[in-house]
Design a protein around this motif. Structure first.
Motif, PDB file in Angstrom:
ATOM      1  N   THR A 343      44.126  30.368  36.310  1.00  0.00           N
ATOM      2  CA  THR A 343      44.854  31.254  35.381  1.00  0.00           C
ATOM      3  C   THR A 343      43.988  31.559  34.159  1.00  0.00           C
ATOM      4  OG1 THR A 343      45.767  29.392  34.158  1.00  0.00           O
ATOM      5  CG2 THR A 343      47.066  30.191  36.034  1.00  0.00           C
ATOM      6  N   GLU A 344      44.463  32.518  33.372  1.00  0.00           N
ATOM      7  CA  GLU A 344      43.803  32.862  32.106  1.00  0.00           C
ATOM      8  C   GLU A 344      43.659  31.601  31.225  1.00  0.00           C
ATOM      9  OE1 GLU A 344      43.455  36.555  31.397  1.00  0.00           O
ATOM     10  OE2 GLU A 344      41.896  35.619  30.160  1.00  0.00           O
ATOM     11  N   THR A 348      40.320  29.764  29.757  1.00  0.00           N
ATOM     12  CA  THR A 348      40.126  29.567  28.314  1.00  0.00           C
ATOM     13  C   THR A 348      39.810  28.095  28.036  1.00  0.00           C
ATOM     14  OG1 THR A 348      41.769  31.282  27.991  1.00  0.00           O
ATOM     15  CG2 THR A 348      41.166  30.004  26.043  1.00  0.00           C
ATOM     16  N   ALA A 349      40.562  27.219  28.701  1.00  0.00           N
ATOM     17  CA  ALA A 349      40.362  25.780  28.476  1.00  0.00           C
ATOM     18  C   ALA A 349      38.962  25.345  28.911  1.00  0.00           C
ATOM     19  CB  ALA A 349      41.426  24.980  29.231  1.00  0.00           C
ATOM     20  N   ILE A 350      38.516  25.845  30.057  1.00  0.00           N
ATOM     21  CA  ILE A 350      37.173  25.476  30.545  1.00  0.00           C
ATOM     22  C   ILE A 350      36.109  26.046  29.627  1.00  0.00           C
ATOM     23  CG2 ILE A 350      35.526  25.691  32.457  1.00  0.00           C
ATOM     24  CD1 ILE A 350      38.161  26.182  34.207  1.00  0.00           C
ATOM     25  N   ASN A 351      36.312  27.298  29.221  1.00  0.00           N
ATOM     26  CA  ASN A 351      35.305  27.946  28.382  1.00  0.00           C
ATOM     27  C   ASN A 351      35.149  27.261  27.028  1.00  0.00           C
ATOM     28  OD1 ASN A 351      33.972  30.008  29.782  1.00  0.00           O
ATOM     29  ND2 ASN A 351      35.838  31.261  29.752  1.00  0.00           N
ATOM     30  N   LEU A 361      33.482  31.396  36.782  1.00  0.00           N
ATOM     31  CA  LEU A 361      34.812  31.417  37.395  1.00  0.00           C
ATOM     32  C   LEU A 361      35.583  32.680  37.039  1.00  0.00           C
ATOM     33  CD1 LEU A 361      35.729  27.673  36.710  1.00  0.00           C
ATOM     34  CD2 LEU A 361      34.796  28.662  38.810  1.00  0.00           C
ATOM     35  N   LYS A 362      36.543  33.000  37.898  1.00  0.00           N
ATOM     36  CA  LYS A 362      37.336  34.211  37.677  1.00  0.00           C
ATOM     37  C   LYS A 362      38.822  33.876  37.716  1.00  0.00           C
ATOM     38  CE  LYS A 362      34.376  37.164  40.469  1.00  0.00           C
ATOM     39  NZ  LYS A 362      33.865  36.066  41.234  1.00  0.00           N
ATOM     40  N   VAL A 363      39.598  34.594  36.886  1.00  0.00           N
ATOM     41  CA  VAL A 363      41.051  34.455  36.941  1.00  0.00           C
ATOM     42  C   VAL A 363      41.517  34.953  38.316  1.00  0.00           C
ATOM     43  CG1 VAL A 363      43.244  35.312  35.999  1.00  0.00           C
ATOM     44  CG2 VAL A 363      41.366  34.722  34.445  1.00  0.00           C
ATOM     45  N   GLY A 364      42.393  34.195  38.955  1.00  0.00           N
ATOM     46  CA  GLY A 364      42.935  34.624  40.250  1.00  0.00           C
ATOM     47  C   GLY A 364      42.243  34.010  41.447  1.00  0.00           C
ATOM     48  N   GLU A 365      41.086  33.362  41.236  1.00  0.00           N
ATOM     49  CA  GLU A 365      40.432  32.775  42.418  1.00  0.00           C
ATOM     50  C   GLU A 365      41.045  31.413  42.742  1.00  0.00           C
ATOM     51  OE1 GLU A 365      36.299  31.489  42.485  1.00  0.00           O
ATOM     52  OE2 GLU A 365      36.249  31.578  40.299  1.00  0.00           O
ATOM     53  N   GLN A 366      41.018  31.075  44.029  1.00  0.00           N
ATOM     54  CA  GLN A 366      41.641  29.819  44.442  1.00  0.00           C
ATOM     55  C   GLN A 366      40.642  28.665  44.471  1.00  0.00           C
ATOM     56  OE1 GLN A 366      44.488  29.114  48.021  1.00  0.00           O
ATOM     57  NE2 GLN A 366      42.570  28.041  48.488  1.00  0.00           N
ATOM     58  N   LEU A 367      41.021  27.587  43.834  1.00  0.00           N
ATOM     59  CA  LEU A 367      40.208  26.367  43.857  1.00  0.00           C
ATOM     60  C   LEU A 367      41.101  25.212  44.292  1.00  0.00           C
ATOM     61  CD1 LEU A 367      38.344  26.795  40.438  1.00  0.00           C
ATOM     62  CD2 LEU A 367      37.488  27.422  42.696  1.00  0.00           C
TER      63      LEU A 367
END
Ligand SMILES: [Zn+2]
Length: 447
Positions: A343-344, A348-351, A361-367
């Motif tokens: 999610t957004e 933000t938290a990782i950044n 990483l991208k918003v919407g990708e599955q991990l």
């Protein structure tokens, strides 16, 4: 060390184990220990019998700790005296976890038992000691351990390293080297001379990678000799030499002697001084394949490190074939790993803490993230290498000879396609092999 009087505590409090099944077993042992305190409480027999019985139950306690550690795939066992108890922790997949708490009054008997088993001095409490103990466990299991005892302010701390063979049945293809990195390693070890270096902090799997290469090179046509500290396990057909400073057998002197023994392939456990670096470089120049490890953070800084150790730049350029920088990340348990969509807020938290991870990483990708089940430890099971493989190409060789700094070498390597450890981590994250928390943890490690 505390001298405790026999106390009134309940047996069940003596050994606390988070695992209920083990807890039951431990409690049974604790009950066996209870009547055999220093004072002959039972009033039967003499003190001698009491002491023997106590040693037997302490032996059972020790064996059950070793057995549980093996079952949980631990690499090390820490037995740590504290003011009011003895803490036992296991290192599993690189992380320490508290596993038992033993009542303080059993500390001295336990240490005594370990010293007897390791043929160490039982009357020495203030000097470090080390040795080896081979444990014969139930069901015919056997394990060799390296034991180290160190006096701390609260008593003697014991660390066992479990030297298990089964965890070492690895193959190069299973370590996590993929794509161009794997191909570069294959090309490098097929060259008859030159140096292959694995670099990273302690516990990053450097030696495991070299062992995997040695296993592939091992054949009756070549003489492979190693000088190591310690020799953790033996490959049949390879001559392993253990360094022994008391006998003046160091990495440098061992390597010098190996070179008089008609070697083809030499592995040096670690290059940590100029003398070893010089002999290793000479060996690589004179037609030998040399494998070794170095403590550097990444692949590129290995080059200036060797030059700092006194190796001429042109010699570094002409002998080093490949530098593999690496870390070990815990693998997600395939039974319980949890898919989720980034999610957004996640981003933000990782950044905020690791923009160097967040930017991939991208918003919407599955991990996937860890959960935890009966088959794993905190959602993880086993480990996988994250790699950065630097091939010394012609352009890089020229740059090293011209005394280029690490930034310049890095620039060329990136143009030529160098994949960073963190990028390899991101690839393995996307493949569901590991988690963001693991990529963050292991790529933040500095040497
Ligand atoms: Zn699981």
């Amino acid at each position: 060390m505390d001298q405790q009087l026999p106390n009134q505590q309940q047996p069940a409090q003596q050994v606390q184990n988070p695992n209920p099944q083990q807890q039951q077993a431990q409690q049974q042992q604790a009950q066996q220990q209870q009547p055999t305190n220093d004072q002959p409480k039972e009033g039967k027999g003499d003190g001698k019998t009491g002491e023997v019985k106590k040693l037997i139950s302490i032996e059972k306690l020790l064996n059950s700790i070793i057995t549980a550690a093996l079952d949980q795939r631990a690499s090390d066992i820490h037995i740590e005296p504290e003011p009011k108890r003895v803490r036992v922790r296991l290192r599993i997949d690189g992380i320490l976890r508290e596993s038992w708490s033993i009542q303080k009054e059993y500390e001295q008997s336990l240490i005594f038992k370990i010293k007897i088993a390791g043929k160490l001095r039982t009357d020495e409490h203030f000097a470090p000691q080390d040795g080896r103990i081979s444990f014969k466990l139930d069901e015919g299991k056997k394990v060799d351990t390296r034991v180290s005892i160190l006096p701390t302010t609260h008593g003697e701390k014991v660390v066992f390293r479990l030297l298990t063979q089964d965890g070492r049945s690895f193959e190069l293809k299973d370590l996590g080297l993929v794509g161009q990195d794997f191909e570069m390693v294959q090309r490098a070890y097929q060259k008859p001379y030159g140096t292959i270096l694995t670099v990273g902090p302690t516990g990053s799997g450097k030696t495991t990678t070299l062992y995997a290469i040695l296993k592939l090179l091992n054949s009756p046509e070549v003489n492979i000799t190693t000088v190591e500290d310690p020799v953790e396990y033996n490959i049949v057909g390879v001559n392993h030499i253990q360094i022994n400073t008391k006998a003046d057998l160091t990495f440098a002197s061992g390597l010098r002697s190996i070179l008089r023994q008609d070697p083809d392939i030499v592995m040096v456990g670690e290059i940590r001084d100029g003398e070893t670096a010089r002999i290793a470089t000479n060996a690589a120049m004179t037609g030998h394949l040399v494998l070794s490890t170095l403590h550097t953070n990444d692949s590129v800084t290995t080059i200036p490190r060797l030059i700092d150790m006194g190796i001429e730049p042109f010699l570094v350029a002409s002998t080093v074939n490949l530098v593999i920088a690496q870390r070990l990340a815990r693998k997600l348990c395939e039974t319980c790993r949890q898919p989720y969509v980034v999610t957004e807020q996640d981003l933000t938290a990782i950044n905020r803490v690791r923009p160097d991870i967040g930017r991939y990483l991208k918003v919407g990708e599955q991990l996937f993230r860890e959960k935890g089940c009966a088959n794993c430890t905190d959602g993880f099971q086993g480990r996988i290498g994250l790699y950065e493989t630097l091939q010394i190409t012609k352009d890089i060789r020229d740059a090293i000879t011209d005394n280029a700094n690490a930034d310049k070498i890095f620039e060329i390597a990136r143009k030529e396609g160098l994949v960073l450890i963190v990028e390899d981590g991101i690839n393995k994250l996307r493949a569901g092999v590991t988690s963001i928390s693991e990529v963050n943890r292991v790529t933040a490690l500095k040497v």
